[in-house]
Design an enzyme around this catalytic site. Sequence first.
Site, PDB file in Angstrom:
ATOM      1  N   ASP A 159      -9.082  -5.713  -5.637  1.00  0.00           N
ATOM      2  CA  ASP A 159      -8.548  -4.408  -4.734  1.00  0.00           C
ATOM      3  C   ASP A 159      -8.178  -2.964  -5.767  1.00  0.00           C
ATOM      4  OD1 ASP A 159      -7.336  -2.567  -3.186  1.00  0.00           O
ATOM      5  OD2 ASP A 159      -4.465  -2.749  -3.766  1.00  0.00           O
TER       6      ASP A 159
ATOM      7  N   SER B   1       0.797  -1.088  -0.456  1.00  0.00           N
ATOM      8  CA  SER B   1       0.201  -0.053   0.023  1.00  0.00           C
ATOM      9  C   SER B   1       0.283   1.187  -0.265  1.00  0.00           C
ATOM     10  CB  SER B   1      -0.990  -0.052   1.231  1.00  0.00           C
ATOM     11  OG  SER B   1      -2.271   0.967   1.138  1.00  0.00           O
TER      12      SER B   1
ATOM     13  N   HIS C  54      -5.931  -6.672  -1.433  1.00  0.00           N
ATOM     14  CA  HIS C  54      -4.892  -5.355  -1.012  1.00  0.00           C
ATOM     15  C   HIS C  54      -3.877  -6.098  -0.742  1.00  0.00           C
ATOM     16  CE1 HIS C  54      -3.649  -0.898  -0.607  1.00  0.00           C
ATOM     17  NE2 HIS C  54      -3.186  -1.356   0.564  1.00  0.00           N
TER      18      HIS C  54
END
Length: 488
Positions: A431, A170, A456
Amino acid sequence: MALGCYSFLKYAVIVLSCILFGPCEAHYSRTNRYKARVQLKSGVEDQWFIQRLDHFNGADSRVWKQRYFVNDSFYRVGGPVFLMIGGEGPANPAWMQYGTWLTYAQKLGALCLLLEHRFYGKSHPTEDLSTENLRFLSSRQALADLAHFRTVTAAARGLTNSKWVAFGGSYPGSLAAWFRLKYPHLVHASVATSAPVHASVNFPEYLEVVWRSLAAENPECPLLVKKASDTLVERLNDPKTYDNITKDFRLCSKLQIQSKMDSAYLLESLAGNFMDVVQYNEDNRAFEGAVGTNITIKVLCGVMQDSSLGDPYDRYAAVARLMQKIFSQSCINTQYKSFIQDISNSSWSGPEAGGGRQWVYQTCTEFGFYQSTDSPNQPFSGFPLGYHLQQCADIYNLSTSLDEAIQQTNEEYGGYDIKSTRIVFPNGSIDPWHALGVTKDISGDLPAVFIKGTAHCANMYPARAEDLPQLGLARDRIFILLQKWLAE
């Protein structure tokens, strides 16, 4: 994830995974739903590094203590050093005991380090979180932290000639890529998982992916969500419905809509139930202490298609009540004024000091990433870009153009067109963050690993029997790349 996997979805709390408090916290959300979703793991000793406050002002000699963790159980002399990058929440020491990177470390004889991001967790560079002090919170300062940590640690541990590999998911995934870009002499290769490398003020594509991810489960599902959301928006225009809405969604206080910000905050909060689940759908996050991992897209769509619960609006309310039950919440606070009061608290003991106040500041000054309803190709309505931008003014009194800041970020790092080598970009098709990431090979030395059907940071989590075959193949491909690059 949760080092950087925050509610890159939800700003206010570091929920779900990345809400994870680990290497994958990008949920980016401002809503105040379901706090304390994650219980941090213990048993790994905190260690401390003396870090510079301002790397770009030689006249400023102030320092602070930055937290980090070490796992040397796999290290073999001459092996590489793996550096996991912390993100927009407390660094979770569970990552020193679990995760795909440790599988790689065992095979390659790597020393594993995890460095917590400045201003998050226990890494407190300043006495409080005032807007004046938050000027020292930026990706550029964080990258300089990594560089200084790497240089000093390498010298102290005799690892100057070792090959260092950066890992992150991320926002920390972006940092992993940018660390290799900006400090190529210090880091040999990077694994930049679910990394939103392109900054954008408006990010309506997030909710477009939510639509497609719901539709992949059942084409009717996002249509029902949209119908429910539209019904709620319509009812918010009639104060006579407020008592029923308060009861239907179990709000903590009687609904009061005094401005568009009030209605937008409520609508974003309820939409967030779907955003959270889609982002982390079926990710193996339980080792972090994450709650609600059994609530998947299939479960939510099952509720939305259950006609016995009433019309789509009633089913939408049932989803909200289900999430409250899962996270042991008797009600949800959807008052915008209360949120602003909480996130404006600049104390380290404040209600949003876990990461909400800090992360929203970064979105207001560097990234944007605002998951607005400005696209017609998504199921929600009522929280447009202007709602998000207003929060920058309400919380920090920031009035400068975010467009210019975003342009500077993309000029600094290159956006989608990053110029570097030995960076791999894994992303999952489920995601929503993949829309700002690298999903096709840039070059042979900048490959993408696009994993159909995963969410994710899925490749970062421990492997399990239920994993999709393509997820296992993706982990293997990343390992093969690391082997190749470390041999170079």
